[in-house]
Design a protein around this motif. Structure first.
Motif, PDB file in Angstrom:
ATOM      1  N   SER A  12     -18.793 -55.678   2.755  1.00 38.63           N
ATOM      2  CA  SER A  12     -17.942 -55.711   1.553  1.00 38.63           C
ATOM      3  C   SER A  12     -18.562 -55.374   0.094  1.00 38.63           C
ATOM      4  O   SER A  12     -19.841 -55.696   0.048  1.00 38.63           O
ATOM      5  CB  SER A  12     -17.238 -57.061   1.490  1.00 38.63           C
ATOM      6  N   PHE A  44     -22.558 -55.396  -1.436  1.00 41.90           N
ATOM      7  CA  PHE A  44     -23.081 -54.709  -2.584  1.00 41.90           C
ATOM      8  C   PHE A  44     -22.260 -54.748  -3.804  1.00 41.90           C
ATOM      9  O   PHE A  44     -21.038 -55.013  -3.684  1.00 41.90           O
ATOM     10  CB  PHE A  44     -23.384 -53.264  -2.267  1.00 41.90           C
ATOM     11  N   TYR A 132     -11.350 -42.735  -6.440  1.00 43.02           N
ATOM     12  CA  TYR A 132     -12.242 -43.884  -6.048  1.00 43.02           C
ATOM     13  C   TYR A 132     -12.055 -44.371  -4.491  1.00 43.02           C
ATOM     14  O   TYR A 132     -13.002 -44.718  -3.954  1.00 43.02           O
ATOM     15  CB  TYR A 132     -11.840 -45.076  -7.068  1.00 43.02           C
ATOM     16  N   ASP A 139     -18.521 -45.913   1.034  1.00 42.92           N
ATOM     17  CA  ASP A 139     -19.359 -47.162   1.044  1.00 42.92           C
ATOM     18  C   ASP A 139     -19.250 -47.594   2.393  1.00 42.92           C
ATOM     19  O   ASP A 139     -20.137 -48.538   2.952  1.00 42.92           O
ATOM     20  CB  ASP A 139     -18.537 -48.077   0.246  1.00 42.92           C
ATOM     21  N   VAL A 150     -11.665 -58.235   2.489  1.00 38.24           N
ATOM     22  CA  VAL A 150     -11.241 -57.992   1.162  1.00 38.24           C
ATOM     23  C   VAL A 150      -9.851 -58.978   0.996  1.00 38.24           C
ATOM     24  O   VAL A 150      -9.364 -59.582   2.087  1.00 38.24           O
ATOM     25  CB  VAL A 150     -10.792 -56.342   1.199  1.00 38.24           C
ATOM     26  N   GLN A 154      -6.905 -54.706  -1.535  1.00 41.18           N
ATOM     27  CA  GLN A 154      -7.704 -53.853  -1.196  1.00 41.18           C
ATOM     28  C   GLN A 154      -7.581 -53.313   0.222  1.00 41.18           C
ATOM     29  O   GLN A 154      -8.333 -52.308   0.950  1.00 41.18           O
ATOM     30  CB  GLN A 154      -9.364 -54.214  -1.233  1.00 41.18           C
TER      31      GLN A 154
HETATM   32  N1  TRP Z   1     -12.812 -51.516  -4.330  1.00 44.89           N
HETATM   33  C1  TRP Z   1     -13.327 -52.952  -4.374  1.00 44.89           C
HETATM   34  C2  TRP Z   1     -12.620 -53.650  -5.288  1.00 44.89           C
HETATM   35  O1  TRP Z   1     -12.139 -53.034  -6.388  1.00 44.89           O
HETATM   36  C3  TRP Z   1     -14.765 -52.988  -4.271  1.00 44.89           C
HETATM   37  C4  TRP Z   1     -15.383 -52.113  -3.341  1.00 44.89           C
HETATM   38  C5  TRP Z   1     -15.880 -51.135  -3.278  1.00 44.89           C
HETATM   39  C6  TRP Z   1     -15.200 -52.439  -1.981  1.00 44.89           C
HETATM   40  N2  TRP Z   1     -16.365 -50.458  -2.123  1.00 44.89           N
HETATM   41  C7  TRP Z   1     -16.134 -51.334  -1.283  1.00 44.89           C
HETATM   42  C8  TRP Z   1     -14.945 -53.582  -1.178  1.00 44.89           C
HETATM   43  C9  TRP Z   1     -16.118 -51.340   0.034  1.00 44.89           C
HETATM   44  C10 TRP Z   1     -15.041 -53.546   0.349  1.00 44.89           C
HETATM   45  C11 TRP Z   1     -15.795 -52.315   0.657  1.00 44.89           C
HETATM   46  O2  TRP Z   1     -12.393 -54.752  -5.169  1.00 44.89           O
END
Ligand code: TRP
Ligand code: AMP
Length: 336
Positions: A12, A44, A132, A139, A150, A154
């Motif tokens: 995550s 991360f 995004y 990711d 999440v 998300q």
């Molecule tokens: N988009 C998520 C947020 O706004 C953060 C995020 C970026 C994330 N890459 C991810 C969460 C990969 C889980 C897996 O909170």
């Protein structure tokens, strides 16, 4: 390797485009700490995601450092979890672009976060913000994550990730593991204290509705004591008709571990003042504990060391996956 095969992998990220909040803690961070015992955990700091909306450079630097410090202060252990800064692993951006090329405009148009901004008439939406979810898919897919914990907001992005993984596997042959979202049963959506119809969010500047993990505990207490409630004068869990009280019950229950029904019984016949004061006690105790550990982490030099070690581990996994992807697509023709 043996343990990696036995244990499922969980991944995550947190996007610290502001100070981390109690919502982030209950909906995300706290759970990561629990999961690190049972899963191979990768977490991360999504600093590429942060810049999809303009950030003041000085503030961004501070927020990123604080986010790592808070990960550690909340109990993530660099010996058990891989912790790194997204931009230290260049493969994220590269696979992100490849994901852009495997997603359709129609899919991105349906993403709620983007749709909401359009509906609100926002005109400063960057192309980065629009695409995004593709970067987020990269990711996740780079690391063959089995599970992605999440908050509720998300979940849709993880579902898109599944679609993209399946599409890619279908087109080019088995390449990605299809991940599953994990949304906590309690606390997946902590609401604003001043407007319980909205999510508690760090982007609400100057809001009395948001509690920050590094906030002065007196200020946090004040916000809880003035949280919006209702005229029912009865502590009950009813998110529809009593969203403010229900939100406070959720916060208290997720921090103390005491089930909501039990809290409802305990506060039967009691006034809102007494109830709020008890919620504030639990929240402030938790904040104090996190803040004390945060100070230790900041002084320890642990941050640099954690990120160095984490990015090396992550890079190894990411490089291997990206090579495989590029070979499958046909865009890489040399043997490596
Ligand atoms: N988009 C998520 C947020 O706004 C953060 C995020 C970026 C994330 N890459 C991810 C969460 C990969 C889980 C897996 O909170
Ligand atoms: P963000 O702050 O949007 O980067 O979110 C980081 C993580 O915290 C994501 O998993 C979110 O779903 C979760 N999160 C953010 N705000 C809340 C909230 N108010 N309640 C529960 N979870 C949240």
């Amino acid at each position: 390797m043996e343990s990696a095969e036995k244990r499922k992998r969980m991944l995550s990220g947190i996007k610290p485009s502001g100070q981390l909040t109690l919502g982030n803690y209950i909906g995300a961070l706290r759970n990561f700490v629990r999961y690190q015992d049972d899963y191979e955990m990768i977490v991360f700091i999504a600093n590429l995601h942060c810049i999809t909306v303009y950030q003041d450079p000085q503030e961004l630097k501070k927020n990123l450092r604080d986010a790592v410090a808070l990960y550690l202060a909340c109990g993530l252990d660099p010996q058990r979890a891989t912790i790194f800064l997204q931009s230290d692993v260049l493969e994220h951006a590269q696979l992100g672009f490849i994901m852009n090329c495997n997603s359709y405009q129609g899919e991105l148009n349906r993403m709620t976060q983007y749709k909401d901004k359009v509906a609100k008439g926002e005109t400063n939406i960057t192309v980065g913000l629009y695409t995004y979810p593709c970067l987020m898919a990269a990711d996740i897919l780079l690391y063959d994550a089995d599970y992605v914990p999440v908050g509720e907001d998300q979940k849709q992005h993880v579902e898109l990730t599944r679609d993209l993984a399946q599409r890619f596997n279908h087109r080019y042959g088995d390449t990605f593991r299809v991940p599953e979202p994990v949304v906590p049963q309690v606390g997946a959506r902590i609401m604003s204290l001043s407007d319980p119809s909205k999510k508690m969010s760090k982007s609400d500047k100057g809001d009395k509705g948001c509690i920050y993990l590094l906030e002065d505990v007196r200020s946090a207490r004040k916000k809880i004591m003035s949280a919006v409630t209702d005229m029912e004068a009865c502590v009950r869990f009813d998110p529809q008709d009593q969203p403010g009280i229900s939100n406070l019950l959720t916060i208290m229950s997720s921090l103390s571990g005491e089930p909501i029904e039990q809290l409802v019984q305990r506060f039967a016949g009691k006034g809102y003042g007494e109830f709020k004061s008890a919620v504030a006690d639990v929240v402030c105790a938790q904040l104090s504990e996190i803040q004390a550990r945060y100070q230790q982490v900041i002084q320890s030099g642990m941050i640099e060391q954690t990120l160095q070690q984490g990015s090396e581990q992550a890079r190894r996994l990411a490089r291997r996956k990206l090579d495989k992807v590029q070979r499958k697509i046909g865009m890489e023709f040399r043997k490596k």
